[in-house]
Design an enzyme around this catalytic site. Sequence first.
Site, mmCIF file in Angstrom:
data_model
loop_
_atom_site.group_PDB
_atom_site.id
_atom_site.type_symbol
_atom_site.label_atom_id
_atom_site.label_comp_id
_atom_site.label_asym_id
_atom_site.label_seq_id
_atom_site.Cartn_x
_atom_site.Cartn_y
_atom_site.Cartn_z
ATOM 1 N N LYS A 195 -20.267 -47.439 -17.541
ATOM 2 C CA LYS A 195 -20.351 -48.847 -17.121
ATOM 3 C C LYS A 195 -21.699 -49.398 -17.572
ATOM 4 O O LYS A 195 -22.725 -49.122 -16.984
ATOM 5 C CB LYS A 195 -20.217 -48.937 -15.589
ATOM 6 C CG LYS A 195 -19.646 -50.257 -15.079
ATOM 7 C CD LYS A 195 -20.550 -51.455 -15.233
ATOM 8 C CE LYS A 195 -21.629 -51.525 -14.166
ATOM 9 N NZ LYS A 195 -22.495 -52.716 -14.340
ATOM 10 N N GLU A 269 -32.049 -41.794 -12.214
ATOM 11 C CA GLU A 269 -33.305 -42.097 -12.901
ATOM 12 C C GLU A 269 -33.628 -43.530 -12.527
ATOM 13 O O GLU A 269 -32.939 -44.453 -12.942
ATOM 14 C CB GLU A 269 -33.130 -41.912 -14.407
ATOM 15 C CG GLU A 269 -34.448 -41.703 -15.127
ATOM 16 C CD GLU A 269 -34.981 -42.985 -15.703
ATOM 17 O OE1 GLU A 269 -35.701 -43.679 -14.947
ATOM 18 O OE2 GLU A 269 -34.691 -43.294 -16.857
ATOM 19 N N CYS A 303 -38.740 -48.399 -17.344
ATOM 20 C CA CYS A 303 -38.953 -47.760 -16.043
ATOM 21 C C CYS A 303 -40.223 -46.904 -16.054
ATOM 22 O O CYS A 303 -40.870 -46.752 -15.037
ATOM 23 C CB CYS A 303 -37.743 -46.923 -15.665
ATOM 24 S SG CYS A 303 -37.162 -45.903 -17.010
ATOM 25 N N GLU A 400 -42.535 -52.506 -8.498
ATOM 26 C CA GLU A 400 -42.182 -52.466 -9.915
ATOM 27 C C GLU A 400 -41.873 -53.881 -10.373
ATOM 28 O O GLU A 400 -40.990 -54.543 -9.837
ATOM 29 C CB GLU A 400 -40.971 -51.557 -10.128
ATOM 30 C CG GLU A 400 -40.595 -51.444 -11.581
ATOM 31 C CD GLU A 400 -39.442 -50.470 -11.826
ATOM 32 O OE1 GLU A 400 -38.484 -50.487 -11.046
ATOM 33 O OE2 GLU A 400 -39.518 -49.693 -12.793
#
Lengths: 492, 299
Positions: A195, A269, A303, A400
């Site tokens: 996906k 992750e 990331c 973040e």
Amino acid sequence: MKSKQSAPDLTFARALDYAPAPETFRVNVRKRYDLFLDGRFVAPKSGKYFASVNPATGRRHALIALAGKADLDAAVKSARRAFETTWGPMAPAERGKYLFRIARIIQEKSRELAVLESSDGGKPIRESRDFDLPLVAAHFFHHAGWADKLEFAFPGRKPTPLGVAAQVIPWNFPLLMAAWKIAPALACGNTVVLKPAETTSLTALHLAEIFQEADLPPGVVNVVTGAGDTGAALVAHPGVDKIAFTGSTEVGKRIAAAVAGTKKRLTLELGGKAANLVFADAPIDEAVEGVISGIYFNQGHVCCAGSRLLVQESIHDEFVARLGRRLRTLRVGDPLDKNTDIGAINSKEQLGRITALIDSGIEEGARLHESSCELPTEGYWCRPCFFTGVTPAHRIAREEIFGPVLSVMSFRTPSEAVAKANDTCYGLSAGIWTDKGSRIFKIASQLKAGVIWANSYNQFDPTSPFGGYKESGFGREGGRQGLTGYVRLTGD
Amino acid sequence: MSVFLKHPVAPVDSVGVEARAAFFTKRSLKNEAKAAALRLAVSMMDLTTLEGADTKGKITQLCRKARQPMEKRYGCPPCAAVCVYPNLVAHAVKELKGSGIPVASVATGFPSGQYPLDLRLADTRHALGEGAEEIDMVISRGAFLEGDFVRVFDEIAAVKEVCGGAHLKVIFETGELQTYDHIRFMGQLAIEAGADFIKTSTGKVAPAATLAVTLVMVETVRDHFLATGRHVGVKPAGGIRTAKEALHYLVMVKETAGDDWLRPDRFRFGASSLLLDVEMQIARMEEGRYQNAEYFAKG
């Protein structure tokens, strides 16, 4: 640092200005993309499609099928059938041949795929061409080699496949993340339902065409497109044996909760807030480059981005001055121009999140240093910037941002550097900059981060495992370690 | 020399600096940007011949070429200087009379520098006496590698004193110094000792100029300027043969030191065969097709 007005400064004006250098390879983006189920492209049962936007223009450039529950059932069923009838029983060396074939076709089509990646996601063509695509092919080549050698990866234990892997991937490296997920799954004998993220479905669907071209048996990989609801339904699907997710920590936590108590295996992750530690003896120009690419690579949509700079106090001002000068030479604009360093922000929503965090930095008292570059009038853009005067309690030091925003802090001693670097709920990556080899090893052993780069940043290779500590997730991708997420071992 | 110089100074990471240099080769210069850059490269060229076989006839050819590299219709500027051995300076000066193009002479016991200092200074005085306006000196690499930085410094300072107002280029012979740390340190040392230009190589040792070595030198003059306000130039020499490579250097200068170094008094190419390829590229852009190399007068 403009304390002395008469201080010598560099000018980066218009001498030898580069003319536009657009990538001329034209790719046919189709008006409408269907789901890839059981080896064929089929319309979604619901008949629903959603718009995919080119972030550099803000305009719609394709319609993407929205997979509903019935489509997911079909995808999982097709993957199960392929696992039981073709891919699972196939001799491992034969699986390897398919993967080699896929890798070679990707290489042949890499220019087309790079253009597609940049127009769909906004990243500079230089990056999709020189970073994403070579690594995509490398991941398939690497795992093709593993397919018939798995027993050597796990001496004394017999690895067997898990079954159907549901893989949900993010929008920052769409094709690369598809490769990171699909290649090890297939090499280990599993089948896949993938996906892609809703803003970047195109390259995964073109990859599906490559699977067709490679004669991959129907159902081995299925691609279901859609947004968060589709992903959540796929994760919750009872026919799935393994879930691999790359994305935000917030969604990762929800997936972990949804999977708890089921037979499904999970690797995650997730986010990061990596620190780049620059010591006073660092090779300073190379450290500046590393910090720049660490945070501005792919517009900061990374990331493992080095979004916190921890610089030793004795060189803080000097380092900040160099960062400021370097910021002026970054070229922001058309992702398809070969000279662009920073492209478009992936979506309107992401631009909103970045802007809100920049505003919070200003409100909380940090000082904003921003590129003065001109921005295109259409599409989603953010000037690359950094903050000085940041304290560990500022939101921009903790959350973040996933954008081209760097938070600069200082430290006095190595122990303070380590304490500040580890002062985060994340632990995906870190960078150490020093000329002293012994210090690299000493500091690295104290950092709680999955990947640590020394005097470099953002170096990737399929042989090297990648993954996080703490809320950056668990499980590794790449290398021998990455295979463990896709096999059941005797004794498990 | 008044300061105690300690080595190493600011370290340079070889992997990082080579990656940065490689980055500049990815820039794409097209159309008007490329046309302007090619002409700029010509205007920065020290057209050079440094052979034992050099004759007055060869120098005459070279000087004609430097005055007008291409047919007038291409709008190609003259070269920055003509660089020759001391014996041929007087002839080159005569050939370039009225053109405004200076003659650069290699001196100080080029290319090895392995001569007593008084002979090297006499060599310099002779070249200046013959009419050289620029001096390309070599450093004592042996002294540098022995760690006798004070001697290296003092020799440069002594040559600079002899030069007076003449332009002094200090050749490091980077292929013999080998490490980027050495090159960075040698750059600071030469600048402190009075160099107007720092230059990579004699062209007699391989490797000669590389993009990464030149990057370290450009970073050095940039940092020196930011600290003192004084501009020092950089000259990569040897091994740059194609227009494409020359453009990579210009891109590197533009993005490292900025506009102030994109001029012939701050950046030079020491080259002999580069000019031909640049000419061919200029002609290709004007005519829209590649030309036969034989259509271009050789230097």
